[in-house]
Design an enzyme around this catalytic site. Structure first.
Site, short mmCIF file in Angstrom:
data_model
loop_
_atom_site.label_atom_id
_atom_site.label_comp_id
_atom_site.label_asym_id
_atom_site.label_seq_id
_atom_site.Cartn_x
_atom_site.Cartn_y
_atom_site.Cartn_z
N GLU A 58 0.83 -1.21 0.00
CA GLU A 58 0.00 0.00 0.00
C GLU A 58 0.86 1.26 0.00
O GLU A 58 0.52 2.25 -0.64
CB GLU A 58 -0.93 0.01 1.21
CG GLU A 58 -2.05 -1.02 1.17
CD GLU A 58 -1.60 -2.40 1.64
OE1 GLU A 58 -0.41 -2.55 2.00
OE2 GLU A 58 -2.43 -3.32 1.63
N PRO A 266 12.20 -12.77 -0.77
CA PRO A 266 11.09 -13.07 0.14
C PRO A 266 10.30 -11.81 0.48
O PRO A 266 10.86 -10.72 0.60
CB PRO A 266 11.79 -13.64 1.38
CG PRO A 266 13.12 -14.12 0.89
CD PRO A 266 13.50 -13.16 -0.20
N ARG A 267 8.99 -11.97 0.65
CA ARG A 267 8.12 -10.83 0.92
C ARG A 267 8.40 -10.20 2.28
O ARG A 267 8.37 -9.00 2.43
CB ARG A 267 6.65 -11.30 0.84
CG ARG A 267 5.61 -10.23 1.17
CD ARG A 267 5.50 -9.21 0.08
NE ARG A 267 4.39 -8.29 0.30
CZ ARG A 267 4.09 -7.29 -0.51
NH1 ARG A 267 4.82 -7.08 -1.60
NH2 ARG A 267 3.08 -6.48 -0.27
N MET A 307 15.72 -5.05 2.77
CA MET A 307 14.42 -4.42 2.58
C MET A 307 14.50 -3.28 1.56
O MET A 307 15.50 -2.59 1.46
CB MET A 307 13.91 -3.86 3.92
CG MET A 307 13.42 -4.93 4.88
SD MET A 307 12.10 -5.94 4.18
CE MET A 307 10.85 -4.70 3.87
N GLY A 308 13.41 -3.12 0.82
CA GLY A 308 13.26 -1.95 -0.05
C GLY A 308 14.03 -2.04 -1.35
O GLY A 308 14.22 -1.02 -2.02
N GLU A 309 14.47 -3.25 -1.75
CA GLU A 309 15.26 -3.36 -2.98
C GLU A 309 14.60 -4.22 -4.05
O GLU A 309 15.25 -4.62 -5.01
CB GLU A 309 16.65 -3.91 -2.65
CG GLU A 309 17.50 -2.94 -1.84
CD GLU A 309 18.97 -3.30 -1.85
OE1 GLU A 309 19.79 -2.43 -2.12
OE2 GLU A 309 19.27 -4.49 -1.58
N ASN A 333 1.99 -6.89 -6.80
CA ASN A 333 1.91 -5.83 -7.81
C ASN A 333 2.62 -6.19 -9.12
O ASN A 333 3.85 -6.13 -9.20
CB ASN A 333 2.47 -4.54 -7.22
CG ASN A 333 2.13 -3.32 -8.05
OD1 ASN A 333 1.66 -3.44 -9.18
ND2 ASN A 333 2.35 -2.15 -7.48
N LEU A 335 2.55 -4.42 -11.74
CA LEU A 335 2.92 -3.19 -12.43
C LEU A 335 4.35 -2.77 -12.15
O LEU A 335 4.94 -2.00 -12.90
CB LEU A 335 1.96 -2.07 -12.04
CG LEU A 335 0.48 -2.36 -12.33
CD1 LEU A 335 -0.41 -1.28 -11.75
CD2 LEU A 335 0.24 -2.50 -13.82
#
Length: 433
Positions: A58, A266-267, A307-309, A333, A335
């Site tokens: 989100e 991994p999520r 994280m964040g990559e 996602n 997109l």
């Protein structure tokens, strides 16, 4: 028995120790647990715009909106709340130091009141599906416009909210606006109690995703340093039970493309060690990104345990598999790799993105692979044919390009809500005098 707000509050109060214990696991070094009880640190003395985005997905979807709010309302404080710790880290990244992040407080009446009285927002924007009755009711009592942005209701969410229809009807009747992603979502919000004249189909702001400046250059450098000229496919946002599936596919891919690299992302960070143990248990030659070890010829799997990559990994790949879709999670996602012109693969469980999937299908831009051999066959085909790979990446990109514009439509709704709120307050002040 239908759940009304009184019963909802009673049950929430009774189970609050459990919920507080559960959210205690979602903390960060920069957030205090007291935020869950509505206590906030001192905030700059500015008018506040409050945006809530539950978790990483989100927040990523909201990032173009965050940028636009920062640009247009420089004199306001943009406050972003999240439910999860991973969302918190993503939110701070999105804010780029120009705003404040807090954890969402528990939806108890007195906690919601404390929080709203402390932050005093001029407008509240909730992303996608989260409906917290006491926070919404508190906004209505204080005449704070409440806007649902990028509104979507999956079948699962719709079933849940139907069980508490009295509560949702009560809170939704007072929303300032619902910016629904699709006609289907709009009908669902109206069914739950949102006024039809307040529900507008705007499309999804996820289509307005723009890769951060310099991302591709950074990805090209990372790829050259790590993998040289080897073909690369990435599996993004994997969940338990999916990594095994993807590794089985990679084993088949290596038979045809022996120098292929699988980048596993991994999520959730709490799974990084478990996936590393899985790789060790299956005797894979792999490198963890967090280790900074060199990725050499004998390695065939790269575990992106940072994280964040995810977007960096997509940008550095030839082919992208979007996970959360092999198991019945509902997908993630599509997109993100599409806006980077990558061919997009997924599993068969995409029910959280039915409208977006339909657009990919119309453009023949998505490969759904339900079996291991389907994944391996398609990845081999794409890796061995660069022109076909480029063509499918372009098709995916066209889906994004054709559907941009929701951000501007949703932003206008927020602007309108802010103006109407200001006008109502001005009239109230004039009346008091």
């Amino acid at each position: 028995m239908k759940l009304n707000r009184g019963l909802y509050n009673t049950l929430l109060t009774l189970f609050s120790p459990y919920f507080l214990w559960k959210v205690s696991k979602e903390t960060t070094e920069q957030n205090s647990f007291s935020e869950r009880l509505g206590y906030t640190p001192s905030l700059p003395i500015k008018p506040v715009i409050w945006l809530h985005a539950a978790s990483v997905g989100e927040v990523i979807a909201a990032t173009p909106l965050i940028r636009k709010l920062q640009e247009k309302y420089e004199d306001h404080l943009l406050l972003v709340t999240t439910m999860t710790a991973t969302g918190a880290r993503q939110a701070r990244k999105a804010l780029q130091g120009k705003g404040t992040h807090l954890l969402l407080p528990l939806d108890l009446p007195w906690v919601a009141s404390r929080f709203l009285d402390r932050i005093k927002p001029e407008v509240v924007i909730f992303m996608e599906t989260e409906l917290w009755p006491n926070l919404i009711h508190g906004c209505h009592q204080r005449k704070i416009p409440f806007v649902i942005a990028n509104g979507r209701l999956s079948e699962k969410s719709l079933r849940s909210y139907r069980k508490m229809s009295k509560v949702t009807q009560e809170v939704l009747k007072d929303v300032a606006a619902v910016a629904a992603k699709s006609d289907q979502d709009a009908h669902a919000f109206v069914e739950l109690g949102a006024p039809a004249d307040k529900v507008i189909v705007t499309g999804s702001i996820k289509f307005d995703v723009v890769p951060e400046l310099g991302l591709q250059s950074k990805a090209d450098y990372f790829r050259e340093e790590s993998f040289a000229a080897r073909p690369v496919w990435v599996a993004g946002s994997t969940h338990p039970g999916e990594d095994e599936h993807l590794l089985a596919a990679h084993k088949e891919i290596l038979e045809q493309v022996p120098d292929a690299v699988l980048v596993l992302v991994p999520r959730h960070p709490q799974r990084f060690d478990a996936v590393a143990q899985l790789l060790e248990g299956q005797d894979w030659e792999f490198v963890r990104r967090s280790s900074n070890d060199e990725f050499s010829e004998e390695h065939s799997v790269y575990l992106a345990d940072t994280m964040g990559e995810l977007m960096l990994m997509y940008a550095a790949s030839d082919v992208a598999f979007v996970a959360g879709s092999i198991k019945p999670i509902g997908g993630h996602n599509l997109l993100e790799p599409a806006c980077l012109k990558k061919p997009v693969l997924s599993g068969g469980y995409l029910f959280n993105f039915n409208d977006i999937v339909a657009m990919f299908d119309q453009n023949s831009a998505l490969f759904r692979c339900t079996e291991v051999n389907e994944i391996s066959t398609k990845v081999i085909e794409l890796l061995q044919d660069p022109e076909y790979c480029k063509e499918m990446g372009q098709k995916a990109y066209q889906v994004v390009e054709k559907n941009r514009g929701a951000l501007e439509r949703q932003f206008r709704l927020i602007e309108q809500s802010l103006q109407e709120s200001k006008q109502a307050k001005d009239e109230q002040t004039a009346g008091e005098h």
